[in-house]
Design an enzyme around this catalytic site. Sequence first.
Site, PDB file in Angstrom:
ATOM      1  N   TYR A  92     -40.788 -55.907  64.944  1.00  0.00           N
ATOM      2  CA  TYR A  92     -41.790 -56.328  65.936  1.00  0.00           C
ATOM      3  C   TYR A  92     -42.075 -57.832  65.796  1.00  0.00           C
ATOM      4  O   TYR A  92     -42.045 -58.569  66.782  1.00  0.00           O
ATOM      5  CB  TYR A  92     -43.090 -55.529  65.770  1.00  0.00           C
ATOM      6  N   SER A  97     -47.835 -63.232  69.821  1.00  0.00           N
ATOM      7  CA  SER A  97     -48.806 -62.576  68.944  1.00  0.00           C
ATOM      8  C   SER A  97     -49.004 -63.442  67.701  1.00  0.00           C
ATOM      9  O   SER A  97     -48.175 -64.315  67.405  1.00  0.00           O
ATOM     10  CB  SER A  97     -48.237 -61.230  68.504  1.00  0.00           C
TER      11      SER A  97
END
Length: 247
Positions: free
Chosen positions: A155, A142
């Site tokens: 995360y 990401s």
Amino acid sequence: MGDWNGKTVIITGASSGIGEATAAKFAGEGANVVLAARREDRLNELKDQLGSQPGELAIKTTDVTVQQDVEDLVQFTIDTYGQVDLLLNNAGIMPLSFMKNKHVDEWEKMVDINIKGVLFGVGAVLPHMLERNTGHIMTTSSIAGHEVMPSGAVYCGTKFAARVIMEGLGKEIAGSNIRTTTISPGVVDTELTETITDEDVLEMLKKRFGQFEALQSVDIAEAIYYAANQPLNVDVNEVIVRPNNQE
Ligand code: NDP
């Protein structure tokens, strides 16, 4: 256009979002696609939906946190189609939270799915690819694997880890014909935010809503296909795709 007839792709997290769109893309290009995730009903729906595509589809219910499940997924694919040409480690969750709120259970799940799931995938497929001296391993990291956002300590930590694991793998197998790619999307309109339970984060995200137009899963599927579809001497190590205007 590449020739994916007779080639086989495994996609984890294929039951929705980016995984689903990527499955559709590769099935459309003629690949055999093995769809893996926990929700068997969603995998079956997708298999039915894609029934008219040139590629063949198979489903294998898989929890990527269970190493044996991931080993079985790869073995099932080899038994069914003879080979794995591409593994996309895409399964992931994003229950963002502020550390002060101590969502310890969610921290553990993120580490298990987003990091250990990737390791289990690499571990399961690597011996097969080394034996054939060909193959491609991709992982969905990401932009959060490059930049940390508030509420994203854990995360982002998992997505940094996923990216570094892929980089380490690439260095380890340099000299072989196996390629590695990290896919790093910005915000994509999927079910991913549905795992957020921290009220403070939900409030924060409401304020940010509408600042830019999110990507669609198909945008990432196209990026994945681009990286997978290069000549064998071209190794696309990372693709970063963000919505125009996302900081
Ligand atoms: P979705 O929530 O739509 O998809 C997540 C997928 O992961 C689902 O298919 C889910 O299937 C699967 N999954 C979750 N836990 C497990 C598990 N234990 N075992 C197997 N499969 C599991 O979100 P996205 O498509 O957006 O997410 C795909 C990847 O993209 C993730 O790694 C995410 O972090 C990453 N990403 C997403 C971005 C976004 O903005 N959407 C941006 C950057 C990266 P099931 O529940 O059936 O098991």
